[in-house]
Design an enzyme around this catalytic site. Structure first.
Site, PDB file in Angstrom:
ATOM      1  N   ASP A  15      -2.604   4.059  10.872  1.00 50.85           N
ATOM      2  CA  ASP A  15      -1.970   2.952  10.153  1.00 50.85           C
ATOM      3  C   ASP A  15      -3.032   2.096   9.454  1.00 50.85           C
ATOM      4  O   ASP A  15      -4.158   1.994   9.923  1.00 50.85           O
ATOM      5  CB  ASP A  15      -1.174   2.111  11.159  1.00 50.85           C
ATOM      6  CG  ASP A  15      -0.172   1.211  10.475  1.00 50.85           C
ATOM      7  OD1 ASP A  15       0.074   1.381   9.266  1.00 50.85           O
ATOM      8  OD2 ASP A  15       0.366   0.314  11.156  1.00 50.85           O
ATOM      9  N   GLY A  16      -2.636   1.484   8.351  1.00 48.50           N
ATOM     10  CA  GLY A  16      -3.506   0.502   7.697  1.00 48.50           C
ATOM     11  C   GLY A  16      -4.130   0.948   6.389  1.00 48.50           C
ATOM     12  O   GLY A  16      -4.976   0.243   5.844  1.00 48.50           O
ATOM     13  N   TRP A  20      -5.997  -1.616   3.848  1.00 52.26           N
ATOM     14  CA  TRP A  20      -7.401  -1.333   3.507  1.00 52.26           C
ATOM     15  C   TRP A  20      -7.590  -1.441   1.995  1.00 52.26           C
ATOM     16  O   TRP A  20      -8.542  -2.032   1.500  1.00 52.26           O
ATOM     17  CB  TRP A  20      -7.753   0.074   3.996  1.00 52.26           C
ATOM     18  CG  TRP A  20      -9.183   0.473   3.833  1.00 52.26           C
ATOM     19  CD1 TRP A  20     -10.182   0.377   4.769  1.00 52.26           C
ATOM     20  CD2 TRP A  20      -9.788   1.054   2.658  1.00 52.26           C
ATOM     21  NE1 TRP A  20     -11.362   0.861   4.249  1.00 52.26           N
ATOM     22  CE2 TRP A  20     -11.145   1.273   2.966  1.00 52.26           C
ATOM     23  CE3 TRP A  20      -9.312   1.400   1.390  1.00 52.26           C
ATOM     24  CZ2 TRP A  20     -12.037   1.835   2.046  1.00 52.26           C
ATOM     25  CZ3 TRP A  20     -10.202   1.948   0.466  1.00 52.26           C
ATOM     26  CH2 TRP A  20     -11.542   2.160   0.808  1.00 52.26           C
ATOM     27  N   ARG A  28      -2.389   1.019  -3.285  1.00 53.23           N
ATOM     28  CA  ARG A  28      -2.158   1.567  -1.936  1.00 53.23           C
ATOM     29  C   ARG A  28      -2.565   3.043  -1.846  1.00 53.23           C
ATOM     30  O   ARG A  28      -3.083   3.501  -0.832  1.00 53.23           O
ATOM     31  CB  ARG A  28      -0.668   1.453  -1.573  1.00 53.23           C
ATOM     32  CG  ARG A  28      -0.162   0.047  -1.404  1.00 53.23           C
ATOM     33  CD  ARG A  28       1.342   0.059  -1.101  1.00 53.23           C
ATOM     34  NE  ARG A  28       1.658   0.871   0.067  1.00 53.23           N
ATOM     35  CZ  ARG A  28       1.491   0.465   1.328  1.00 53.23           C
ATOM     36  NH1 ARG A  28       1.029  -0.733   1.569  1.00 53.23           N
ATOM     37  NH2 ARG A  28       1.791   1.258   2.335  1.00 53.23           N
ATOM     38  N   HIS A  32      -4.659   5.694   0.881  1.00 55.19           N
ATOM     39  CA  HIS A  32      -4.248   6.989   1.459  1.00 55.19           C
ATOM     40  C   HIS A  32      -5.322   8.051   1.207  1.00 55.19           C
ATOM     41  O   HIS A  32      -5.582   8.894   2.053  1.00 55.19           O
ATOM     42  CB  HIS A  32      -2.911   7.445   0.869  1.00 55.19           C
ATOM     43  CG  HIS A  32      -1.761   6.557   1.239  1.00 55.19           C
ATOM     44  ND1 HIS A  32      -1.578   6.080   2.522  1.00 55.19           N
ATOM     45  CD2 HIS A  32      -0.740   6.048   0.499  1.00 55.19           C
ATOM     46  CE1 HIS A  32      -0.489   5.329   2.559  1.00 55.19           C
ATOM     47  NE2 HIS A  32       0.027   5.276   1.344  1.00 55.19           N
ATOM     48  N   SER A  60       6.254  10.010   8.154  1.00 52.46           N
ATOM     49  CA  SER A  60       7.393   9.878   9.065  1.00 52.46           C
ATOM     50  C   SER A  60       8.708  10.122   8.327  1.00 52.46           C
ATOM     51  O   SER A  60       8.751  10.103   7.087  1.00 52.46           O
ATOM     52  CB  SER A  60       7.408   8.478   9.691  1.00 52.46           C
ATOM     53  OG  SER A  60       7.884   7.544   8.752  1.00 52.46           O
ATOM     54  N   LEU A 126     -10.140  23.556  18.424  1.00 58.35           N
ATOM     55  CA  LEU A 126      -9.183  22.435  18.372  1.00 58.35           C
ATOM     56  C   LEU A 126      -7.857  22.860  17.716  1.00 58.35           C
ATOM     57  O   LEU A 126      -7.866  23.562  16.702  1.00 58.35           O
ATOM     58  CB  LEU A 126      -9.801  21.306  17.539  1.00 58.35           C
ATOM     59  CG  LEU A 126      -8.924  20.084  17.284  1.00 58.35           C
ATOM     60  CD1 LEU A 126      -8.935  19.162  18.505  1.00 58.35           C
ATOM     61  CD2 LEU A 126      -9.410  19.298  16.057  1.00 58.35           C
ATOM     62  N   SER A 203       6.664   3.327  16.737  1.00 65.36           N
ATOM     63  CA  SER A 203       7.210   3.718  15.434  1.00 65.36           C
ATOM     64  C   SER A 203       7.789   5.134  15.394  1.00 65.36           C
ATOM     65  O   SER A 203       7.527   5.900  14.462  1.00 65.36           O
ATOM     66  CB  SER A 203       6.149   3.574  14.335  1.00 65.36           C
ATOM     67  OG  SER A 203       5.773   2.234  14.208  1.00 65.36           O
TER      68      SER A 203
HETATM   69  C1  FPP Z   1      -0.125   4.410   7.124  1.00 65.57           C
HETATM   70  O1  FPP Z   1      -0.706   3.441   6.342  1.00 65.57           O
HETATM   71  C2  FPP Z   1      -0.395   5.715   6.613  1.00 65.57           C
HETATM   72  C3  FPP Z   1       0.520   6.601   6.141  1.00 65.57           C
HETATM   73  C4  FPP Z   1       1.970   6.358   6.076  1.00 65.57           C
HETATM   74  C5  FPP Z   1       0.120   7.896   5.638  1.00 65.57           C
HETATM   75  C6  FPP Z   1      -1.011   8.493   6.395  1.00 65.57           C
HETATM   76  C7  FPP Z   1      -1.363   9.732   5.761  1.00 65.57           C
HETATM   77  C8  FPP Z   1      -2.596  10.190   5.599  1.00 65.57           C
HETATM   78  C9  FPP Z   1      -3.842   9.522   6.008  1.00 65.57           C
HETATM   79  C10 FPP Z   1      -2.716  11.521   4.977  1.00 65.57           C
HETATM   80  C11 FPP Z   1      -2.781  12.589   5.995  1.00 65.57           C
HETATM   81  C12 FPP Z   1      -2.948  13.805   5.253  1.00 65.57           C
HETATM   82  C13 FPP Z   1      -3.168  15.008   5.770  1.00 65.57           C
HETATM   83  C14 FPP Z   1      -3.523  16.083   4.843  1.00 65.57           C
HETATM   84  C15 FPP Z   1      -3.078  15.297   7.218  1.00 65.57           C
HETATM   85  P1  FPP Z   1       0.230   2.384   5.633  1.00 65.57           P
HETATM   86  O2  FPP Z   1       0.439   2.824   4.246  1.00 65.57           O
HETATM   87  O3  FPP Z   1       1.467   2.196   6.442  1.00 65.57           O
HETATM   88  O4  FPP Z   1      -0.676   1.132   5.693  1.00 65.57           O
HETATM   89  P2  FPP Z   1      -0.199  -0.391   5.742  1.00 65.57           P
HETATM   90  O5  FPP Z   1       0.552  -0.551   7.034  1.00 65.57           O
HETATM   91  O6  FPP Z   1      -1.497  -1.131   5.713  1.00 65.57           O
HETATM   92  O7  FPP Z   1       0.640  -0.616   4.531  1.00 65.57           O
END
Ligand code: FPP
Length: 247
Positions: A15-16, A20, A28, A32, A60, A126, A203
């Site tokens: 998360d975050g 960031w 945003r 990612h 999700s 892993l 969540s």
């Molecule tokens: C939460 O941050 C992050 C997500 C909903 C997406 C996470 C996905 C990745 C890091 C990509 C993973 C990819 C692969 C290939 C495995 P947020 O957007 O909810 O952050 P916020 O709460 O600060 O808005």
């Protein structure tokens, strides 16, 4: 890290990313992108530490509610990272598995997912589990449907039902028997669930599997999470005593 007890199965709520990026005045989606780099760097480190299963919450069942642009950018990131993940998995003996309902993704992404699993199936290091279009309740719902179908078809193995000494009444479906219908059937429950960016919620992540997991929350935003942060979480986990409902 010497003398640390390394959890076999670790799950992370990444998360975050948005925060960031916002802190830096960036869109945003940039967060990612950095989040993807963080997970890519963490995979070999998790393996070297001796973790056997690393599960991450990538997308999700609720994330479809985000703007079309953000959902599209996440899909494009997955497309881009699929090939990088394949290369990194081959180099590091990593097996990739997806949990969640993949049927909702565009067909090229479904193909990539199937390809990642097939190409890495024989790897013995892993196991990297990506939760994509994943929701704990949705997983249980789909498992119940699979069980009902198996029951109708007469394919439920008889070990799925309690014997005379089980903790549930004789003849009833056991917890283990039901868990075999979950997406995580061959993945051990997480010993440790980590959530970044300070939020105190599960969540809808691994709601069945995390029943006895230790939960460690860090204020670090996901793109800044790295091996040192993971080691700190494992140290906190090591300071806990797990009782699984006993005393
Ligand atoms: C939460 O941050 C992050 C997500 C909903 C997406 C996470 C996905 C990745 C890091 C990509 C993973 C990819 C692969 C290939 C495995 P947020 O957007 O909810 O952050 P916020 O709460 O600060 O808005």
């Amino acid at each position: 890290m010497i003398n640390q007890n390394i959890p076999e199965s670790v799950a992370i709520i990444m998360d975050g990313n948005g925060r960031w990026a916002k802190k830096r005045g960036l869109p945003r989606t940039y967060g990612h992108k950095e989040g993807c780099k963080a997970i890519e760097a963490l995979i070999p480190e998790a393996g070297k530490l001796g973790i056997k299963y690393l599960t991450v919450y990538a997308f999700s069942t609720e994330n479809w509610k985000r703007s079309k642009e953000e959902v599209g950018a996440l899909m494009d990131l997955f497309r881009f990272y699929a090939l990088r993940l394949l290369k990194a998995s081959k180099e590091n003996n990593v097996r990739i598995k997806l949990i969640g309902d993949r049927r909702k993704f565009p067909s090229d992404i479904i193909d990539s997912i199937n390809m990642l699993e097939a190409e890495t199936a024989e790897n013995t290091g892993l196991t990297f589990v990506i939760a994509a279009n994943y929701g704990g309740r949705d997983e249980i719902r789909r498992a119940a449907a699979r069980y009902a179908k198996a029951l109708q078809e007469g394919t439920v193995p008889k070990e799925a039902f309690a014997g005379p000494d089980a903790k549930v009444p004789e003849g009833e479906l056991t917890e283990e028997g039901f868990a075999a219908y979950l997406d995580t059937a061959d993945i051990p429950d997480p010993d440790l669930v980590i959530r970044t960016s300070g939020e105190l919620r599960l969540s809808n992540f691994l709601v069945w599997q995390a029943a006895y997991s230790e939960i460690v929350i860090t204020d670090t935003l996901w793109p800044d999470f790295n091996k040192d942060e993971l080691v700190k979480c494992i140290e906190e986990y090591n300071g806990r005593s797990r009782r699984f409902g006993g005393v």
